[in-house]
Design an enzyme around this catalytic site. Structure first.
Site, PDB file in Angstrom:
ATOM      1  CG  ASN A   1      -1.893   1.499   1.282  1.00 26.52           C
ATOM      2  OD1 ASN A   1      -1.791   1.952   0.381  1.00 26.52           O
ATOM      3  ND2 ASN A   1      -2.473   1.530   2.263  1.00 26.52           N
ATOM      4  CD1 TRP A   2       3.600   1.149  -2.708  1.00 21.78           C
ATOM      5  CD2 TRP A   2       3.637   2.111  -4.883  1.00 21.78           C
ATOM      6  NE1 TRP A   2       4.659   0.505  -3.516  1.00 21.78           N
ATOM      7  CE2 TRP A   2       4.683   0.984  -4.744  1.00 21.78           C
ATOM      8  CE3 TRP A   2       3.329   2.754  -5.838  1.00 21.78           C
ATOM      9  CZ2 TRP A   2       5.162   0.888  -6.019  1.00 21.78           C
ATOM     10  CZ3 TRP A   2       4.152   2.596  -7.045  1.00 21.78           C
ATOM     11  CH2 TRP A   2       5.055   1.227  -7.012  1.00 21.78           C
ATOM     12  CE  LYS A   3      -0.353   3.271   4.708  1.00 22.07           C
ATOM     13  NZ  LYS A   3      -0.219   3.662   6.219  1.00 22.07           N
TER      14      LYS A   3
ATOM     15  CG  HIS B   1      -6.096   2.097   5.006  1.00 17.97           C
ATOM     16  ND1 HIS B   1      -5.604   3.019   5.882  1.00 17.97           N
ATOM     17  CD2 HIS B   1      -4.897   1.178   5.092  1.00 17.97           C
ATOM     18  CE1 HIS B   1      -4.221   2.775   6.362  1.00 17.97           C
ATOM     19  NE2 HIS B   1      -3.870   1.648   6.018  1.00 17.97           N
TER      20      HIS B   1
ATOM     21  CD  GLU C   1      -2.904   5.744   6.608  1.00 18.39           C
ATOM     22  OE1 GLU C   1      -3.023   5.679   5.245  1.00 18.39           O
ATOM     23  OE2 GLU C   1      -2.166   5.254   7.244  1.00 18.39           O
TER      24      GLU C   1
ATOM     25  CD  GLU D   1      -3.640  -2.055   7.636  1.00 20.01           C
ATOM     26  OE1 GLU D   1      -2.444  -2.307   6.656  1.00 20.01           O
ATOM     27  OE2 GLU D   1      -3.991  -0.974   7.260  1.00 20.01           O
TER      28      GLU D   1
ATOM     29  N   GLY E   1       2.628   2.892  10.843  1.00 20.76           N
ATOM     30  CA  GLY E   1       3.541   3.790  10.710  1.00 20.76           C
ATOM     31  C   GLY E   1       4.013   4.272  11.867  1.00 20.76           C
TER      32      GLY E   1
ATOM     33  CB  SER F   1       5.385  -1.587  12.004  1.00 17.07           C
ATOM     34  OG  SER F   1       4.934  -0.064  12.347  1.00 17.07           O
TER      35      SER F   1
ATOM     36  N   GLY G   1       2.644  -1.006   4.391  1.00 19.87           N
ATOM     37  CA  GLY G   1       2.927   0.574   4.138  1.00 19.87           C
ATOM     38  C   GLY G   1       4.245   1.093   3.841  1.00 19.87           C
ATOM     39  N   GLY G   2       4.808   1.581   4.725  1.00 21.02           N
ATOM     40  CA  GLY G   2       6.240   2.311   4.695  1.00 21.02           C
ATOM     41  C   GLY G   2       7.305   1.345   3.907  1.00 21.02           C
TER      42      GLY G   2
HETATM   43  P1  13P Z   1       3.209   0.668   7.874  1.00 18.38           P
HETATM   44  O1  13P Z   1       3.531  -0.641   7.127  1.00 18.38           O
HETATM   45  O2  13P Z   1       3.671   1.856   7.220  1.00 18.38           O
HETATM   46  O3  13P Z   1       2.806   0.513   9.315  1.00 18.38           O
HETATM   47  O4  13P Z   1       1.456   0.806   7.190  1.00 18.38           O
HETATM   48  C1  13P Z   1       0.545  -0.110   7.378  1.00 18.38           C
HETATM   49  C2  13P Z   1      -0.311  -0.024   6.435  1.00 18.38           C
HETATM   50  O5  13P Z   1      -1.364   0.926   6.845  1.00 18.38           O
HETATM   51  C3  13P Z   1      -0.867  -0.547   5.307  1.00 18.38           C
HETATM   52  O6  13P Z   1      -1.990  -0.303   5.027  1.00 18.38           O
END
Ligand code: 13P
Length: 256
Positions: free
Chosen positions: A9-11, A96, A98, A168, A174, A214, A235-236
């Site tokens: 997930n590149w956000k 998600h 967010e 999640e 994050g 994470s 994510g990251g």
């Molecule tokens: P991180 O891997 O950056 O913690 O993000 C997880 C996430 O929200 C994937 O959708």
């Protein structure tokens, strides 16, 4: 046996140039690895470029980060299922945390989107997870059950079988603070038990539940070895092509 699914997930990251650079390295690193499903979930503005680059690649699929539930029409700023299908998008991340926390998405909205994605033959990746305050208040199961029942309301067992869930925990996203494998396994087992109550044991046994929060190369194997963890939503660490390929390799290393 559930096939593991690892998604990036590149956000709100990556320009087209950056996405192209990522793919050059990532596709070499991942090679023709086929033991797990691999999905890239770029931003809307990079979907077309990534789609084009993946057109000759069999083992990496495309996902989107959101979509609207309506058919094309007067919905300024929104993206329809039809637009995603045109770009060969196979998966769509829905609900998600967010989007729930920052953009007001409710379980009812996630439910509409899930139904629309399924109707368009895309696989929804439906996200659920508790906040730290909810965990500290002992509400993990209540929160997960409410999100699950609300997001999947009125789906048939066959539709439930077709989707992917992502657990999640908001406090792990994050933050560098990963859920321990035991915490994650406990939540995943509860989600599967709830799915069985909503549908039946056979269907619940087939639905893949990803862990997100994470995930990095160093903690992947421990998480992916848990019996009810069927993949990762990263994510990251998915922004770095070698690191993301390492997560895929570490997952393959847990397979028998
Ligand atoms: P991180 O891997 O950056 O913690 O993000 C997880 C996430 O929200 C994937 O959708």
């Amino acid at each position: 046996m559930r096939r593991k699914i690892i998604a990036a997930n590149w956000k709100m990251n990556m320009t087209n140039d950056e996405a192209e650079g990522f793919l050059e390295t990532f596709l070499l690193e991942v090679g023709d690895e086929k033991r797990v499903d691999v999905v890239l979930v770029p931003s809307f503005t990079t979907l077309a470029k990534v789609s084009e680059k993946l057109s000759s690649v069999q083992n990496v699929k495309l996902g989107a980060q959101n979509m609207h539930w309506e058919k094309p029409g007067a919905f300024t700023g929104e993206i329809s299922a039809e637009m995603l299908r045109e770009l060969f998008v196979r998966y769509v991340v829905l609900g998600h945390s967010e989007r729930r926390a920052l953009f007001g998405e409710t379980d009812a909205i996630v439910n509409k989107k899930t139904k629309a994605a399924l109707a368009a033959t895309m696989t929804p990746i439906v996200c659920i997870g508790e906040t730290l305050a909810e965990r500290d208040a002992g509400q993990v199961e209540t929160v997960l059950e409410t999100q699950l029942r609300g997001s999947l309301a009125d789906l048939t067992p066959a539709q439930i079988e077709d989707l992917v869930l992502a657990y999640e925990p908001v406090w792990a996203i994050g933050t560098g603070r990963t859920a321990t494998p035991q915490q994650a396994q406990e939540a995943h087992a509860f989600i599967r038990k709830t799915l069985a109550a909503i549908s039946d044991d056979a269907i619940a046994g087939k639905v893949r539940i990803q862990y997100g929060g994470s995930v990095k190369p160093a903690n992947t194997a421990d998480l992916m070895s848990q019996p009810d963890i069927d993949g990762a939503l990263v994510g990251g660490a998915s922004l770095e092509p070698r690191g993301f390929a390492e997560i895929i390799q570490a997952t393959c290393g847990t397979l028998g």
